[in-house]
Motif scaffolding. Structure first.
Motif, PDB file in Angstrom:
ATOM      1  N   LEU A  92       0.907  -4.690  -2.451  1.00 41.55           N
ATOM      2  CA  LEU A  92       1.720  -5.746  -1.832  1.00 41.55           C
ATOM      3  C   LEU A  92       2.304  -5.295  -0.496  1.00 41.55           C
ATOM      4  CD1 LEU A  92       3.624  -7.230  -4.915  1.00 41.55           C
ATOM      5  CD2 LEU A  92       1.652  -8.184  -3.713  1.00 41.55           C
ATOM      6  N   SER A  93       2.759  -4.058  -0.454  1.00 36.42           N
ATOM      7  CA  SER A  93       3.389  -3.612   0.795  1.00 36.42           C
ATOM      8  C   SER A  93       2.340  -3.466   1.887  1.00 36.42           C
ATOM      9  CB  SER A  93       4.130  -2.295   0.581  1.00 36.42           C
ATOM     10  OG  SER A  93       3.224  -1.258   0.306  1.00 36.42           O
ATOM     11  N   HIS A  94       1.174  -2.967   1.525  1.00 36.77           N
ATOM     12  CA  HIS A  94       0.115  -2.801   2.514  1.00 36.77           C
ATOM     13  C   HIS A  94      -0.264  -4.144   3.133  1.00 36.77           C
ATOM     14  CE1 HIS A  94      -3.392  -1.210   4.510  1.00 36.77           C
ATOM     15  NE2 HIS A  94      -4.156  -2.115   3.914  1.00 36.77           N
ATOM     16  N   HIS A  95      -0.296  -5.176   2.289  1.00 37.98           N
ATOM     17  CA  HIS A  95      -0.673  -6.496   2.793  1.00 37.98           C
ATOM     18  C   HIS A  95       0.537  -7.335   3.171  1.00 37.98           C
ATOM     19  CE1 HIS A  95      -4.949  -6.036   1.918  1.00 37.98           C
ATOM     20  NE2 HIS A  95      -4.552  -5.308   0.895  1.00 37.98           N
ATOM     21  N   GLU A  96       1.702  -6.711   3.151  1.00 31.34           N
ATOM     22  CA  GLU A  96       2.959  -7.360   3.533  1.00 31.34           C
ATOM     23  C   GLU A  96       3.127  -8.703   2.837  1.00 31.34           C
ATOM     24  OE1 GLU A  96       3.846  -7.144   7.669  1.00 31.34           O
ATOM     25  OE2 GLU A  96       2.654  -5.317   7.907  1.00 31.34           O
ATOM     26  N   LEU A  97       3.004  -8.639   1.503  1.00 32.54           N
ATOM     27  CA  LEU A  97       3.146  -9.853   0.705  1.00 32.54           C
ATOM     28  C   LEU A  97       4.481  -9.841  -0.038  1.00 32.54           C
ATOM     29  CD1 LEU A  97      -0.437  -9.843  -0.830  1.00 32.54           C
ATOM     30  CD2 LEU A  97       0.399 -11.490   0.858  1.00 32.54           C
ATOM     31  N   LEU A  98       4.885 -10.992  -0.482  1.00 32.26           N
ATOM     32  CA  LEU A  98       6.027 -11.185  -1.391  1.00 32.26           C
ATOM     33  C   LEU A  98       7.376 -10.797  -0.793  1.00 32.26           C
ATOM     34  CD1 LEU A  98       5.806 -12.414  -4.202  1.00 32.26           C
ATOM     35  CD2 LEU A  98       6.233 -10.127  -5.139  1.00 32.26           C
ATOM     36  N   LEU A  99       7.545  -9.517  -0.453  1.00 33.35           N
ATOM     37  CA  LEU A  99       8.832  -9.080   0.099  1.00 33.35           C
ATOM     38  C   LEU A  99       8.617  -8.521   1.497  1.00 33.35           C
ATOM     39  CD1 LEU A  99      10.492  -7.207  -2.901  1.00 33.35           C
ATOM     40  CD2 LEU A  99      11.149  -9.423  -1.975  1.00 33.35           C
ATOM     41  N   GLN A 100       9.742  -8.275   2.159  1.00 31.63           N
ATOM     42  CA  GLN A 100       9.701  -7.641   3.467  1.00 31.63           C
ATOM     43  C   GLN A 100       8.996  -6.284   3.342  1.00 31.63           C
ATOM     44  OE1 GLN A 100      13.717  -7.910   4.918  1.00 31.63           O
ATOM     45  NE2 GLN A 100      13.118  -6.632   6.647  1.00 31.63           N
ATOM     46  N   TYR A 101       8.217  -5.931   4.340  1.00 31.84           N
ATOM     47  CA  TYR A 101       7.398  -4.721   4.276  1.00 31.84           C
ATOM     48  C   TYR A 101       8.195  -3.495   3.843  1.00 31.84           C
ATOM     49  CZ  TYR A 101       4.699  -0.705   5.844  1.00 31.84           C
ATOM     50  OH  TYR A 101       4.048   0.491   5.898  1.00 31.84           O
ATOM     51  N   LYS A 102       9.310  -3.267   4.493  1.00 29.29           N
ATOM     52  CA  LYS A 102      10.066  -2.042   4.249  1.00 29.29           C
ATOM     53  C   LYS A 102      10.663  -2.004   2.840  1.00 29.29           C
ATOM     54  CE  LYS A 102      11.802   1.067   7.566  1.00 29.29           C
ATOM     55  NZ  LYS A 102      12.671   1.313   8.708  1.00 29.29           N
ATOM     56  N   ILE A 103      11.102  -3.157   2.397  1.00 29.26           N
ATOM     57  CA  ILE A 103      11.685  -3.215   1.055  1.00 29.26           C
ATOM     58  C   ILE A 103      10.615  -2.903   0.012  1.00 29.26           C
ATOM     59  CG2 ILE A 103      12.757  -4.717  -0.658  1.00 29.26           C
ATOM     60  CD1 ILE A 103      14.092  -6.186   1.575  1.00 29.26           C
ATOM     61  N   MET A 104       9.461  -3.533   0.172  1.00 27.32           N
ATOM     62  CA  MET A 104       8.365  -3.315  -0.760  1.00 27.32           C
ATOM     63  C   MET A 104       7.932  -1.852  -0.730  1.00 27.32           C
ATOM     64  SD  MET A 104       6.774  -4.811  -3.064  1.00 27.32           S
ATOM     65  CE  MET A 104       6.422  -6.535  -3.128  1.00 27.32           C
ATOM     66  N   LEU A 105       7.942  -1.292   0.479  1.00 26.29           N
ATOM     67  CA  LEU A 105       7.535   0.110   0.620  1.00 26.29           C
ATOM     68  C   LEU A 105       8.518   1.018  -0.131  1.00 26.29           C
ATOM     69  CD1 LEU A 105       5.257   1.566   2.026  1.00 26.29           C
ATOM     70  CD2 LEU A 105       6.803   2.049   3.921  1.00 26.29           C
ATOM     71  N   THR A 106       9.794   0.700  -0.015  1.00 27.49           N
ATOM     72  CA  THR A 106      10.810   1.487  -0.724  1.00 27.49           C
ATOM     73  C   THR A 106      10.581   1.413  -2.229  1.00 27.49           C
ATOM     74  OG1 THR A 106      12.329   0.849   1.017  1.00 27.49           O
ATOM     75  CG2 THR A 106      13.289   1.889  -0.909  1.00 27.49           C
ATOM     76  N   ILE A 107      10.347   0.188  -2.715  1.00 23.25           N
ATOM     77  CA  ILE A 107      10.096   0.033  -4.153  1.00 23.25           C
ATOM     78  C   ILE A 107       8.838   0.807  -4.547  1.00 23.25           C
ATOM     79  CG2 ILE A 107       9.667  -1.601  -6.031  1.00 23.25           C
ATOM     80  CD1 ILE A 107      11.105  -3.713  -4.409  1.00 23.25           C
ATOM     81  N   HIS A 108       7.832   0.727  -3.687  1.00 28.39           N
ATOM     82  CA  HIS A 108       6.571   1.426  -3.965  1.00 28.39           C
ATOM     83  C   HIS A 108       6.808   2.932  -4.104  1.00 28.39           C
ATOM     84  CE1 HIS A 108       2.485   2.856  -3.711  1.00 28.39           C
ATOM     85  NE2 HIS A 108       2.738   3.499  -2.560  1.00 28.39           N
ATOM     86  N   MET A 109       7.537   3.494  -3.145  1.00 31.98           N
ATOM     87  CA  MET A 109       7.777   4.943  -3.188  1.00 31.98           C
ATOM     88  C   MET A 109       8.611   5.301  -4.404  1.00 31.98           C
ATOM     89  SD  MET A 109       8.110   6.103   0.776  1.00 31.98           S
ATOM     90  CE  MET A 109       9.339   4.943   1.277  1.00 31.98           C
ATOM     91  N   LEU A 110       9.622   4.491  -4.671  1.00 31.38           N
ATOM     92  CA  LEU A 110      10.481   4.759  -5.832  1.00 31.38           C
ATOM     93  C   LEU A 110       9.680   4.757  -7.128  1.00 31.38           C
ATOM     94  CD1 LEU A 110      13.879   2.862  -5.473  1.00 31.38           C
ATOM     95  CD2 LEU A 110      13.524   5.257  -6.077  1.00 31.38           C
ATOM     96  N   SER A 111       8.833   3.730  -7.274  1.00 33.24           N
ATOM     97  CA  SER A 111       8.088   3.626  -8.539  1.00 33.24           C
ATOM     98  C   SER A 111       7.076   4.757  -8.660  1.00 33.24           C
ATOM     99  CB  SER A 111       7.404   2.262  -8.652  1.00 33.24           C
ATOM    100  OG  SER A 111       6.530   2.084  -7.565  1.00 33.24           O
ATOM    101  N   GLY A 112       6.493   5.139  -7.505  1.00 34.30           N
ATOM    102  CA  GLY A 112       5.556   6.261  -7.527  1.00 34.30           C
ATOM    103  C   GLY A 112       6.248   7.542  -7.957  1.00 34.30           C
ATOM    104  N   GLU A 113       7.448   7.750  -7.409  1.00 31.41           N
ATOM    105  CA  GLU A 113       8.205   8.952  -7.760  1.00 31.41           C
ATOM    106  C   GLU A 113       8.607   8.945  -9.231  1.00 31.41           C
ATOM    107  OE1 GLU A 113       9.767   9.033  -3.215  1.00 31.41           O
ATOM    108  OE2 GLU A 113      11.122   8.337  -4.784  1.00 31.41           O
TER     109      GLU A 113
END
Lengths: 225, 441
Positions: free
Chosen positions: A167-188
């Motif tokens: 989602l973050s790569h395709h900038e869908l659903l949420l703002q790019y940066k927010i999605m990226l933060t969630i992505h990194m958090l969930s990965g960690e």
């Protein structure tokens, strides 16, 4: 919540120290788990004296080869799905172009990176496979009987980094940066969880197979596959 | 899905539970799961991904298709996981359920282990459940009685030493009706082979011992049987997981052989005894390998036939099929030897599917048949797939080189109307081998 995730300091924390923490916990936790298991196994006198390198390799080889065991041949669909799933889940994050840029940026190291289109496809594959695994758990009676809530949580835990990454790569659903933060958090979160949950099967596999492979090969003179 | 079973009464379980309290149960659990078990228990429980690959490997599940409570992992869930979830605080009702699952719904055949991607040893986990039931004193009465007999007499049916010697004497008399000057040497020192018998061979199935004696005499083997306790190779304590008694019995066997200065021990066609003597019991005693070779009937006949010590005059012509006893095939890889023997003895062999080390258990092993009449239905139901396998071959004779498989399949034969004869190798060999002219009376 949105404001919280949008906060630059959160972003810095998640992409800096937390990454370190996650990797350290993952590697140290994994080594610790392996070490304690190996130490514990000494207490059982039937493990070390009978370990056989040859039959350990035979066992691992058979079970890492698609359709290498009778069990896999009896479950062809599940085998195909799990093999594709496991390959994608390991290869995608390691060879993803976006991740490579980060490695390059911080440490100036890089290795082979896969084309974006391919990793995109692989990400979707992981998600679809997880969905099938989830359905199987939900529908098939014998598996549903075995399943507890934690098994579903694990599925979500594994799915999240891939969904949010896509989602973050395709900038869908949420703002790019927010999605990226969630992505990194969930990965960690997933990395940290691996040594301490059933996800530890990624390295415990080799230990259990060593024991059972040796028992079947060297002691029982029969096949464990 | 609920755990639903028809009520079965077994005084070894029900009445034994009246004699214990929750404190004792807790102690037994602590001892078994904390003191005795360690790495394997932990890693197996933590690594199971609940994928269900083992489900269809189990003949009990296939006998109750659609009931997930019979699946291998489900049996672990309902016992070991349950105990761990409850942190050892389990009720008497729970123990009753655990005992039922461990003793009457699992043969410890380890077929499911072959199907698990992680090689989780489910049979080991189930034997832990048996172990803790045994420590509480909750064991099917028929097994328990035999274990007590092993404790005191080293044989399974309260046979006294003089009864054994007496039996050998009259068996020798009978043997001479068929073999001129046939001998069953008793307690002979420095012999090549020490033959141990199944407990039943001295009581109800003496024909087997006579046939073995016939083969020994014809093949001119330098053999003997023990003159003391320890002549019975069975170790029913394995089923109850009474490890102490198991160790005592195995030690007696090897000590008897060493006292008589024997080269190697030969047993008849039995599964559990072989496995126990070759590694389970030996490991318990702290030895890595058996101190002297311990040879199974199948290995022994293979040698005799291959070295032409006995000659086969006429082959069996009726279609035969081969049962692969878990304890010597999956547990010791004798599949090819067994097939070699059968090919020498029979014209027409139709294999079961699956065969060899992927074959199904007879559903009587691992103590299920020793649990006696209360649990007969359980093993008949679990034997459904074995019955189908046999009837699919269309064979008229099933060769089962294991006492448990033999009796188990005989019961399946009656219940499922398979119209087959179940035979031991020793009986067939004694029937088809050549007896030299000079040995005929």
């Amino acid at each position: 919540m949105e404001q919280f995730l949008n906060d630059p300091s959160i972003y810095t924390l998640v992409r800096g120290p937390l990454v370190w923490l996650a990797f350290i916990v993952f590697f140290v936790g994994m080594l610790y788990r392996i070490f304690t298991t190996l130490k514990m196994a000494k207490k059982e006198k039937v493990i070390y004296p009978y370990l056989s390198f040859k039959y350990t390799l035979r066992s691992i080889f058979r079970w890492l080869m698609p359709f290498g065991s009778i069990s896999m041949r009896k479950h062809p669909w599940f085998t195909i799905i799990t093999f594709i799933f496991h390959i994608c889940i390991i290869v995608t994050p390691i060879f993803l172009t976006g991740h490579m840029e980060l490695w390059n940026e911080s440490w100036e190291i890089s290795w082979l990176s896969l084309p974006v289109g391919l990793t995109d496809l692989m990400t979707i594959t992981v998600i679809v496979c997880l969905f099938f695994i989830f359905l199987r758990r939900l529908i098939q009676k014998d598996i549903r009987f075995l399943t507890s809530t934690s098994d579903y949580i694990l599925l979500v835990l594994v799915a999240l980094p891939f969904i949010t990454g896509f989602l973050s790569h395709h900038e869908l659903l949420l703002q790019y940066k927010i999605m990226l933060t969630i992505h990194m958090l969930s990965g960690e979160l997933m990395l940290i969880a691996i040594p301490f949950t059933k996800l530890s099967h990624m390295f415990m596999f080799f230990l259990t197979r060593a024991h059972t492979g040796s028992e079947f090969g060297a002691v029982r003179h029969s096949r464990d596959y | 899905m609920e755990f639903k079973r028809k009520p079965v009464t077994d005084i070894g379980i029900d009445e034994a539970l009246n004699r214990v309290d929750e404190e004792k149960i807790k102690k037994a659990i602590q001892w078994t799961l904390k003191k005795e078990a360690s790495a394997r228990l932990k890693i197996f429980v933590e690594t199971c991904m609940r994928c269900g690959m083992c489900t269809n490997s189990c003949h009990h599940y296939l006998g109750h298709e659609g009931d997930p409570t019979y699946a291998p992992a489900a049996k672990v869930k309902q016992t070991i996981w349950d105990i761990l979830d409850k942190k050892g605080n389990v009720s008497k009702e729970d123990i009753k359920k655990y005992a039922r699952i461990a003793f009457s719904e699992c043969n410890l055949c380890r077929r499911c282990v072959q199907y698990c991607p992680f090689g989780i040893d489910i049979a080991y986990l189930i034997s832990l459940v048996r172990r803790l039931c045994c420590l509480i004193g909750v064991v099917p009465q028929y097994i328990y009685d035999q274990v007590l007999s092993h404790m005191q007499t080293t044989n399974m049916l309260w046979f006294r030493q003089d009864e054994w010697l007496d039996t050998i004497q009259w068996l020798e008399d009978e043997l001479r009706a068929e073999i001129k000057n046939g001998k069953i040497p008793v307690g002979k020192k420095d012999a090549e082979v020490l033959y141990l018998a199944h407990g039943l061979e001295a009581k109800y199935m003496t024909g087997l011992l006579t046939n073995m004696a016939k083969i020994m005499n014809v093949a001119k083997v330098d053999w003997t049987v023990p003159d003391t306790d320890g002549w019975d190779y069975t170790v029913k304590a394995l089923y109850a997981q009474d490890l102490e008694t198991m160790g005592k019995v195995i030690r007696t066997h090897y000590e008897t052989a060493l006292r008589l200065n024997i080269k190697r021990i030969v047993i008849g066609e039995c599964g559990h005894a072989f496995r126990t003597a070759v590694y389970e019991g030996v490991r318990y005693l702290g030895w890595k390998e058996p101190p002297i070779p311990y040879i199974h009937g199948v290995q022994f006949f293979y040698e005799l036939i291959k070295e032409r010590k006995i000659k086969i005059t006429k082959k069996i012509e009726e279609p035969v099929t081969i049962q692969d006893p878990c304890n010597i095939i999956r547990y010791r890889g004798m599949g090819q030897m067994l097939r070699y023997i059968v090919k020498e003895l029979c014209e027409n062999i139709i294999e079961m599917s699956p065969k060899d080390d992927h074959n199904y258990c007879c559903s009587a092993g691992g103590g299920m048949i020793d649990s006696g009449p209360p649990w007969k239905t359980a093993r008949i139901e679990g034997g459904k797939v074995k019955a189908e396998q046999i009837s699919d071959t269309g064979a008229k004779i099933v060769i089962a080189p294991c006492h448990t498989c033999h009796k188990g399949i005989e019961d399946l034969n009656v219940y499922y109307k398979l119209n087959v004869h179940v035979k031991f190798l020793v009986d067939i060999i004694a029937e088809v081998m050549e007896i030299p002219e000079e040995m005929k009376p």
